[in-house]
Write a protein that holds these residues in place. Structure first.
Motif, mmCIF file in Angstrom:
data_model
loop_
_atom_site.group_PDB
_atom_site.id
_atom_site.type_symbol
_atom_site.label_atom_id
_atom_site.label_comp_id
_atom_site.label_asym_id
_atom_site.label_seq_id
_atom_site.Cartn_x
_atom_site.Cartn_y
_atom_site.Cartn_z
ATOM 1 N N GLN A 1 0.848 -1.213 0.000
ATOM 2 C CA GLN A 1 0.000 0.000 0.000
ATOM 3 C C GLN A 1 0.875 1.252 0.000
ATOM 4 O OE1 GLN A 1 -2.154 -0.771 3.599
ATOM 5 N NE2 GLN A 1 -3.839 -1.829 2.569
ATOM 6 N N TYR A 2 1.955 1.227 0.804
ATOM 7 C CA TYR A 2 2.852 2.403 0.844
ATOM 8 C C TYR A 2 3.594 2.567 -0.484
ATOM 9 C CZ TYR A 2 2.048 4.092 5.509
ATOM 10 O OH TYR A 2 1.436 4.663 6.612
ATOM 11 N N ALA A 3 3.972 1.463 -1.096
ATOM 12 C CA ALA A 3 4.661 1.571 -2.401
ATOM 13 C C ALA A 3 3.733 2.223 -3.424
ATOM 14 C CB ALA A 3 5.102 0.185 -2.864
ATOM 15 N N GLU A 4 2.485 1.763 -3.452
ATOM 16 C CA GLU A 4 1.509 2.347 -4.407
ATOM 17 C C GLU A 4 1.295 3.834 -4.100
ATOM 18 O OE1 GLU A 4 -0.875 -1.904 -4.913
ATOM 19 O OE2 GLU A 4 -1.790 -0.241 -3.783
ATOM 20 N N PHE A 5 1.279 4.151 -2.808
ATOM 21 C CA PHE A 5 1.092 5.555 -2.398
ATOM 22 C C PHE A 5 2.253 6.427 -2.866
ATOM 23 C CE2 PHE A 5 0.185 9.249 -0.050
ATOM 24 C CZ PHE A 5 1.336 9.617 0.672
ATOM 25 N N PHE A 6 3.472 5.974 -2.617
ATOM 26 C CA PHE A 6 4.634 6.798 -2.988
ATOM 27 C C PHE A 6 4.795 6.915 -4.503
ATOM 28 C CE2 PHE A 6 6.065 8.227 0.927
ATOM 29 C CZ PHE A 6 6.128 7.209 1.862
ATOM 30 N N VAL A 7 4.409 5.871 -5.240
ATOM 31 C CA VAL A 7 4.429 5.973 -6.719
ATOM 32 C C VAL A 7 3.428 7.043 -7.156
ATOM 33 C CG1 VAL A 7 3.858 4.765 -8.863
ATOM 34 C CG2 VAL A 7 5.248 3.625 -7.107
ATOM 35 N N LYS A 8 2.262 7.045 -6.525
ATOM 36 C CA LYS A 8 1.247 8.079 -6.865
ATOM 37 C C LYS A 8 1.784 9.471 -6.514
ATOM 38 C CE LYS A 8 -3.390 9.484 -5.272
ATOM 39 N NZ LYS A 8 -4.382 9.195 -4.199
ATOM 40 N N MET A 9 2.400 9.599 -5.326
ATOM 41 C CA MET A 9 2.922 10.910 -4.893
ATOM 42 C C MET A 9 4.083 11.360 -5.781
ATOM 43 S SD MET A 9 1.292 12.324 -2.432
ATOM 44 C CE MET A 9 -0.159 11.745 -3.265
ATOM 45 N N SER A 10 4.790 10.393 -6.387
ATOM 46 C CA SER A 10 5.981 10.773 -7.177
ATOM 47 C C SER A 10 5.609 11.537 -8.446
ATOM 48 C CB SER A 10 6.806 9.529 -7.542
ATOM 49 O OG SER A 10 6.065 8.693 -8.419
ATOM 50 N N LYS A 11 4.298 11.610 -8.710
ATOM 51 C CA LYS A 11 3.861 12.419 -9.861
ATOM 52 C C LYS A 11 3.945 13.917 -9.513
ATOM 53 C CE LYS A 11 0.787 8.889 -11.880
ATOM 54 N NZ LYS A 11 1.371 7.803 -11.070
ATOM 55 N N VAL A 12 3.843 14.232 -8.202
ATOM 56 C CA VAL A 12 3.831 15.650 -7.797
ATOM 57 C C VAL A 12 5.037 16.032 -6.946
ATOM 58 C CG1 VAL A 12 1.325 15.872 -7.931
ATOM 59 C CG2 VAL A 12 2.374 15.069 -5.791
ATOM 60 N N CYS A 13 5.813 15.038 -6.498
ATOM 61 C CA CYS A 13 7.007 15.364 -5.700
ATOM 62 C C CYS A 13 7.989 14.204 -5.802
ATOM 63 C CB CYS A 13 6.625 15.574 -4.231
ATOM 64 S SG CYS A 13 6.068 14.072 -3.394
ATOM 65 N N GLN A 14 9.180 14.386 -5.256
ATOM 66 C CA GLN A 14 10.144 13.273 -5.205
ATOM 67 C C GLN A 14 10.227 12.778 -3.771
ATOM 68 O OE1 GLN A 14 14.249 14.136 -6.191
ATOM 69 N NE2 GLN A 14 14.725 11.965 -6.500
ATOM 70 N N PRO A 15 9.604 11.614 -3.473
ATOM 71 C CA PRO A 15 9.688 11.067 -2.100
ATOM 72 C C PRO A 15 11.087 10.543 -1.798
ATOM 73 C CG PRO A 15 7.831 10.117 -3.339
ATOM 74 C CD PRO A 15 8.727 10.788 -4.336
ATOM 75 N N ILE A 16 11.608 10.930 -0.641
ATOM 76 C CA ILE A 16 12.893 10.401 -0.149
ATOM 77 C C ILE A 16 12.612 9.834 1.231
ATOM 78 C CG2 ILE A 16 15.271 10.979 0.501
ATOM 79 C CD1 ILE A 16 15.114 13.174 -1.694
#
Ligand SMILES: Nc1ncnc2c1ncn2[C@@H]1O[C@H](COP(=O)(O)OP(=O)(O)O)[C@@H](O)[C@H]1O
Ligand SMILES: O=c1ccn([C@@H]2O[C@H](COP(=O)(O)OP(=O)(O)O)[C@@H](O)[C@H]2O)c(=O)[nH]1
Length: 225
Positions: free
Chosen positions: A24-39
């Motif tokens: 679930q977190y992987a899917e979330f961070f992939v979605k967020m990576s469209k608007v920011c770069q998660p680190i």
């Protein structure tokens, strides 16, 4: 360049209880990576404390115990990298310089602890400083900073904002032993203050994190005088 968001993920998310959490977190961070770069910095959780307590009972010194915690946090980071597949930098960077170089690829970065004597929150603050992150989110197992530990005092009240000096005075008594460092350690607070990092402490929950990344005042904001 997309804004860089540093998220320290509570080690409690890497337990054995619920194997689908990481997906679930992987899917979330992939979605967020469209608007920011998660680190992302992964915590050590119960597995880290399992190794720390066993090694402590054998007489290992605290820095050795810290290194065990770091190794577990890096294993947790690898689990999230595998779930992120080609969207993630292929392994957890081993130092701040490698984090900065990895971040320049534009990929999602996941790592664990970096140095004994601190927690993954200190590592996350140092990384946020290094990559000039827009915000540092400490995604933990409580929904913010309270006037006392909410897990011990049901009447504790939550701060919407807390000055960093007040937070430091509240946490200064906590022990800095391996597996300890509750909520924020002194190294993390020092780095937040010196680089005036925009920092928020909030519940590790994808819906709350998404709202926070989009600017909603979730959890507790650490204010800098
Ligand atoms: N003033 C406080 N406000 C909120 N939580 C606190 C406070 N003091 C201690 N805590 C404890 O800190 C814990 C979160 O820190 P930590 O265990 O390091 O979480 P994480 O797994 O995210 O690293 C909470 O579960 C809570 O029991
Ligand atoms: O940069 C780091 C990060 C972690 N640790 C050790 O690894 C443990 C697990 O990390 P942390 O407590 O931050 O994870 P949590 O389970 O609280 O998310 C810590 O308690 C420390 O002992 C460390 O020494 N240096």
């Amino acid at each position: 360049m997309k804004k860089r968001i540093v998220v320290k993920l509570s080690g409690s998310l890497f337990g054995l209880e619920d194997m689908k959490t990481l997906k679930q977190y992987a899917e979330f961070f992939v979605k967020m990576s469209k608007v920011c770069q998660p680190i992302i910095i992964a915590g050590g959780g119960k597995i880290a404390r399992y190794y720390i307590s066993h090694a402590r009972s054998s007489g290992a010194d605290e820095s050795t115990l810290d290194e065990l915690g770091i190794e577990v946090s890096r294993l947790n980071a690898k689990l999230l990298i595998y779930a992120l597949q080609e969207k993630a930098y292929p392994h957890p960077p081993v130092n701040l310089k490698e984090v900065a170089n990895a971040a320049d690829t534009g990929l999602i970065i996941v790592t664990g602890g970096l140095h004994p004597g601190q927690s993954t929150n200190a590592t996350a603050a140092l990384i946020a400083e290094k990559v000039r992150a827009d915000t540092f989110f400490n995604a933990t197992d409580v929904d913010g900073v309270y006037d006392s530990d909410p897990n011990k005092n049901k009447n504790a009240s939550k701060f919407k904002k807390i000055p960093i000096k007040k937070l430091r005075s509240m946490l200064v008594h906590q022990d800095s032993i391996a597996g300890g460092y509750d909520l924020m350690d002194i190294v993390a607070l020092k780095v937040i203050e010196r680089s005036r990092l925009k920092t928020r402490i909030l519940k590790a929950d994808t819906k709350i994190l998404e709202k926070a990344i989009k600017g909603s005042p979730e959890g507790t904001e650490i204010t800098l005088a």
